[in-house]
Scaffold this motif. Structure first.
Motif, short mmCIF file in Angstrom:
data_model
loop_
_atom_site.label_atom_id
_atom_site.label_comp_id
_atom_site.label_asym_id
_atom_site.label_seq_id
_atom_site.Cartn_x
_atom_site.Cartn_y
_atom_site.Cartn_z
N PHE A 314 0.81 -1.21 0.00
CA PHE A 314 0.00 0.00 0.00
C PHE A 314 0.85 1.26 0.00
O PHE A 314 0.32 2.36 -0.16
N ALA A 315 2.15 1.13 0.19
CA ALA A 315 3.03 2.29 0.12
C ALA A 315 3.63 2.47 -1.27
O ALA A 315 4.44 3.37 -1.48
N LEU A 316 3.22 1.62 -2.21
CA LEU A 316 3.90 1.58 -3.51
C LEU A 316 3.04 2.07 -4.67
O LEU A 316 3.46 1.94 -5.81
N TRP A 317 1.83 2.64 -4.39
CA TRP A 317 0.98 2.91 -5.55
C TRP A 317 1.61 3.93 -6.49
O TRP A 317 1.43 3.86 -7.70
N ALA A 318 2.39 4.88 -5.97
CA ALA A 318 3.03 5.88 -6.84
C ALA A 318 4.25 5.30 -7.55
O ALA A 318 4.91 6.03 -8.30
N HIS A 319 4.55 4.03 -7.33
CA HIS A 319 5.61 3.35 -8.07
C HIS A 319 5.38 3.46 -9.59
O HIS A 319 6.33 3.44 -10.37
N HIS A 320 4.12 3.57 -9.98
CA HIS A 320 3.77 3.68 -11.40
C HIS A 320 3.65 5.14 -11.85
O HIS A 320 3.23 5.39 -12.97
N MET A 321 3.99 6.08 -10.98
CA MET A 321 3.78 7.50 -11.27
C MET A 321 5.08 8.30 -11.13
O MET A 321 5.06 9.49 -10.85
N PHE A 322 6.23 7.62 -11.32
CA PHE A 322 7.51 8.30 -11.14
C PHE A 322 7.72 9.42 -12.17
O PHE A 322 8.51 10.34 -11.93
N THR A 323 7.04 9.34 -13.31
CA THR A 323 7.20 10.39 -14.33
C THR A 323 6.00 11.34 -14.37
O THR A 323 5.85 12.09 -15.33
N ALA A 324 5.15 11.29 -13.33
CA ALA A 324 3.93 12.10 -13.33
C ALA A 324 4.12 13.47 -12.69
O ALA A 324 3.17 14.24 -12.59
N GLY A 325 5.34 13.78 -12.22
CA GLY A 325 5.59 15.07 -11.62
C GLY A 325 5.08 15.23 -10.22
O GLY A 325 4.56 16.28 -9.84
N LEU A 326 5.25 14.21 -9.37
CA LEU A 326 4.71 14.26 -8.01
C LEU A 326 5.60 15.03 -7.05
O LEU A 326 5.18 15.37 -5.96
N GLY A 327 6.84 15.26 -7.39
CA GLY A 327 7.77 15.92 -6.48
C GLY A 327 8.86 14.96 -6.03
O GLY A 327 8.64 13.75 -5.89
N THR A 328 10.02 15.52 -5.77
CA THR A 328 11.19 14.69 -5.47
C THR A 328 11.03 13.89 -4.19
O THR A 328 11.35 12.70 -4.14
N LEU A 329 10.51 14.53 -3.13
CA LEU A 329 10.38 13.83 -1.85
C LEU A 329 9.42 12.65 -1.96
O LEU A 329 9.71 11.54 -1.50
N ALA A 330 8.26 12.86 -2.60
CA ALA A 330 7.25 11.81 -2.70
C ALA A 330 7.79 10.61 -3.47
O ALA A 330 7.68 9.46 -3.02
N VAL A 331 8.37 10.85 -4.64
CA VAL A 331 8.84 9.72 -5.45
C VAL A 331 10.05 9.06 -4.80
O VAL A 331 10.26 7.85 -4.95
N SER A 332 10.84 9.80 -4.05
CA SER A 332 11.98 9.19 -3.36
C SER A 332 11.52 8.23 -2.28
O SER A 332 12.07 7.13 -2.11
N LEU A 333 10.49 8.62 -1.51
CA LEU A 333 9.95 7.74 -0.47
C LEU A 333 9.37 6.48 -1.08
O LEU A 333 9.56 5.37 -0.56
N VAL A 334 8.64 6.63 -2.19
CA VAL A 334 8.06 5.46 -2.85
C VAL A 334 9.16 4.58 -3.43
O VAL A 334 9.07 3.34 -3.41
N SER A 335 10.22 5.19 -3.93
CA SER A 335 11.35 4.41 -4.46
C SER A 335 11.99 3.57 -3.36
O SER A 335 12.29 2.38 -3.57
N VAL A 336 12.15 4.16 -2.17
CA VAL A 336 12.72 3.40 -1.05
C VAL A 336 11.80 2.24 -0.68
O VAL A 336 12.27 1.11 -0.45
#
Length: 845
Positions: A314-336
């Protein structure tokens, strides 16, 4: 006789059983014949239908995949037109994900789990039947849209604005939105059934620490479905509102946001990957010990890893949105988080390898498929780690590398374990194993064909081939890899065809006793009939058939719990969720036409609504409601000839039925309310997301009226409705409920209707214009959802009044009243949330 089962009951006597005990059991569980076989509701019948239908959809999706590979085998191919190709690839993904992957894991669980848990059946057999028939009717009708040119063509993910009315003006997208919506309802119904069944119908002595890993995996998956699937239901409802009513929830020109759909969809979509993988992992953990003759290494660690994967998903839904412009902090947390989920998945892989290492590995077909699964899933996991790294994902996003990764995870993670399961558990169907000689050919064709099909796609993605293209120009260097991929797809299809031929041939053979051909330790290999085991076993070990050597003979002789039928009806034992101590005897419902008719009504309502046949859709909706009410009518009805308690073995008696928190129906209603609350929570999130995009909240032209003038009376009305309903049911536990209390229920209903009208007037004063801006549309959507709950209150009031009139609301017969109370209070809580949400969000802005 003792009145209460001991905390650790001894083994029931293996004394001779009465002569009429077994015939009575057989009569109670006899399957209907002729056309009435369609009314059967027991898990073995419904499970077989479920599995067969899901395999049919696998074949249909595979044919669509072959059509795609034929089109892409050479450059500049024109076999499929662009429009047809879009429909084919959309239906391929949709059928695979929604009509095969999730249904097949629930289907196997419906067939397998009761026997594995030592139970007679699942606690809601009619709900299982309804879930299956709704899935079968709706899924087949949805697939047939291909032949009418009405299949969806916006991708299985249905991203706006491509799927908005402007860019997809036909009915194609509507079929996806409404069709998939009720198919998800079917999946949720199955999840509720499985959760309650796993927690409350296990054999006595099967504590949580002795529960099979497969049951743990399905319990975790059931919870994930309950939490994740409501988000896509809310998303499809919101997108359909935009298409049907021109409410611009995803239109950026009027304050909407296409990214809102991605958030809602992937909150469901990425957990779904693990909803598919975890049952497959559970099946591997269930099969390996029998195949190698050794206990599973790290049982507790595997269970913990399953739970960890479920939480991480449930912490990974933005895993598919790395190129959607969510912001560096958000995509970094999802990447981790995307990298971290590899740890519990790796724990399971190491445990399986250690089990193989310790055991005696034979080249049986199930073992070959499990080894193939391990190799394939590890490759898919490694590519998953690669795409979790942001710079790499930015390069390969929306390329064929992602297509390869997806198929390595899903086919390697589900289809190979599924084929192993078919070879392993096929004897439970009619006693015959599938052909080992044919099985080795099937494995070779499938394994080699799979890797020839999808490994070149990694290279194609690295070479720049994008997803979702129907053709490509020569000279790009893609021809050879695509031709190899198409040849591999044909090899893979040949392997699946050989498996299906052998499956049909074996399934048609005359039945014989299954025995225990793999020398497995789990309870599904006890002698089974339509009623499950002859007597419900007393479990004393994690590996009962290995540790309790005479268990099969004792169970078949009727020497354990519930060797007959205490009431002459279908029964099963309810045990405590944690300790599996005896609680009470549950009388199961009989075969019925009503689940089938209710499912037909549900499917017809949604599909006819799609083609704007409103009147006919309404009639099917009435059939769905009427069928559901009629099938529920007898579930809480007093049985005049049934005793208050039943003897279940060794002089122990237990109550027949239970009320409140001891009742399985009460907990099922609680889970249903979690689903309902998550749908509303998704709509509240949508309103908050859209409000945060505004420069001024509320937008120009709209203004919320003062909260003390309008919101407070509305909230008070819903609270009054809850208080009046509680007063109407007060005292039900001490004496029969007087019929005059129904007047209080009607007053409670009136208070809710008055509050809803007040809310509509308040929003009218706020100048809501749902077609003008998304902020207003999101509030209108929440009010519409609340209106559906008030309509449910009307239905509950009529239903409860009818039961009161028949004097069927008694201290010992109160499940209907208790469950209606839960639904009523939930609707009142929804009213409070919908009323205060716009004010709270405006305050946060």
């Amino acid at each position: 006789m003792t009145d209460v089962a001991p905390s650790r009951p001894d083994l029931p006597n293996a004394m001779p059983r009465p002569d009429d005990e077994l015939p009575a059991l057989q009569r109670a569980w006899a399957r209907p014949t002729g056309w009435r076989v369609l009314t059967a509701v027991n898990n073995t019948f419904i499970g077989r239908l479920y599995i067969a239908t899901a395999l049919l959809f696998l074949v249909l999706a595979g044919v669509l995949g072959l059509m795609m590979r034929a089109q892409l085998a050479t450059s500049d191919a024109t076999w499929l037109s662009p429009g047809t190709y879009n429909q084919v690839f959309t239906m391929h993904g949709t059928v695979m994900m929604f009509l095969f992957a999730v249904p097949i894991v629930e289907a196997i669980a419906v067939f397998l789990l009761p026997n594995m848990l030592g139970a007679r059946d699942l606690p809601f057999p009619r709900l299982s039947a309804y879930a299956y028939w709704a899935y079968a009717f709706g899924g087949l009708a949805f697939f047939c849209t291909l032949f009418a040119g009405l299949a969806p063509d916006g991708g299985w993910f249905m991203y706006p604005p491509l799927t908005s009315k402007v860019h997809s003006p036909g009915l194609n997208a509507d079929f996806w939105l409404l069709g998939i919506g009720f198919i998800e309802i079917s999946a949720i119904a199955g999840a509720i059934e499985l959760i309650i069944g796993i927690l409350m119908t296990r054999a006595p002595g099967m504590t949580l620490s002795r529960m099979p890993v497969y049951a743990w995996s399905m319990l975790i998956v059931g919870v994930m479905i309950v939490v994740a699937f409501p988000a896509v239901i809310a998303g499809t409802a919101l997108l359909e509102m935009e298409r049907a009513f021109d409410w611009p929830l995803f239109d950026p020109r009027r304050g909407g946001d296409p990214l809102l759909w991605q958030h809602l969809f992937w909150f469901f979509g990425h957990p779904e990957v693990y909803i598919i993988f975890l049952p497959a992992a559970g099946m591997v953990s269930a099969m390996l010990p029998a195949l190698v003759g050794r206990p599973l290494v790290g049982h507790q660690a595997i269970v913990a890893a399953l739970a960890a994967v479920g939480c991480f998903s449930f912490a990974l839904w933005a895993h598919h949105m790395f190129t959607a412009g969510l912001g560096t902090l958000a995509v970094s947390l999802v990447s981790v988080a995307s990298l971290a989920v590899a740890v519990p998945a790796g724990i399971q892989v190491f445990a399986w390898v250690a089990t193989l290492w310790r055991g005696q590995v034979r080249a049986d077909t199930p073992t070959l498929f499990i080894i193939g699964f391990l190799l394939t899933f590890v490759i898919g996991g490694l590519t998953g780690v690669m795409v979790a790294v942001l710079p790499f994902d930015w390069q390969v996003h929306d390329s064929y590398f992602i297509v390869a990764h997806l198929h390595y995870v899903l086919i390697g993670g589900l289809v190979f374990p599924l084929f192993a399961a078919l070879y392993f558990w096929m004897p439970l169907h009619n006693g015959w194993r599938l052909s080992e000689r044919c099985g080795r050919w099937v494995f070779g064709l499938c394994f080699l064909g799979f890797h020839l099909t999808f490994f070149p796609m990694h290279l194609l993605g690295m070479w720049g081939m994008p997803r979702r293209v129907y053709t490509y120009s020569p000279g790009l260097g893609w021809d050879g890899a695509n031709l190899l991929s198409s040849g591999g797809a044909l090899m893979l299809a040949t392997g699946v065809l050989c498996l299906l031929i052998d499956l049909v041939r074996t399934a048609c053979r005359p039945a014989r006793p299954a025995g225990n051909p793999w020398r497995s330790a789990s309870l599904e290999w006890l002698p089974q009939q339509a009623y499950g085991p002859r007597s419900v076993p007393q479990v004393r070990s994690l590996w009962p058939l290995w540790r309790q050597r005479r268990l099969a003979d004792e169970v078949e002789a009727g020497g354990h719990w519930l060797p007959g039928t205490a009431t002459g009806r279908r029964e099963t034992l309810i045990t405590r969720a944690r300790t599996a101590e005896l609680q009470h005897l549950m009388i199961l419902p009989e075969p019925s036409w009503w689940p089938l008719l209710a499912a037909l009504g549900t499917a017809g309502f949604f599909l006819l609504l799609t083609v704007k046949a409103t009147l006919l859709a309404g009639l099917f909706g009435l059939l769905a409601l009427g069928g559901s009410c009629i099938w529920l009518w007898d579930t809480d009805r007093a049985l005049p000839d049934a005793p208050a308690r039943a003897a279940v073995g060794r002089g122990v008696t237990v109550p027949i039925g239970a009320v409140r928190t001891a009742s399985h129906a009460w907990w099922a209603t609680v889970i249903l309310l979690v689903v309902d609350g998550t749908v509303l929570g998704s709509m509240v999130f949508a309103h908050l997301h859209l409000a945060m995009r505004l420069d001024i909240c509320p937008p120009p032209g709209a203004a919320l009226p003062p909260w003390w003038r309008d919101a407070v009376p509305v909230v008070g009305g819903f609270l009054l409705s809850a208080a009046l309903f509680a007063a109407a049911l007060r005292g039900i536990g001490r004496h029969p409920l007087p019929r005059w209390r129904m007047a209080t229920v009607l007053l409670s209903l009136g208070a809710a209707v008055w509050a809803l009208v007040g809310l509509l007037e308040a929003m009218s004063d706020a100048h809501l214009q749902p077609t003008r801006h998304a902020w207003s549309a999101s509030i209108a959507a929440m009010i519409g959802y609340l209106g559906a709950h008030v309509a449910l209150k009307v239905l509950l009031a009529v239903y409860l009044a009818a039961r009161m009139w028949r004097s069927w609301v008694q201290p010992h017969q109160r499940s209907t009243a208790d469950n209606c109370a839960l639904l009523w209070f939930n609707a009142c809580a929804h009213g409070v949330v919908v009323t205060v949400t716009p004010y709270v969000v405006q305050g946060l802005m």
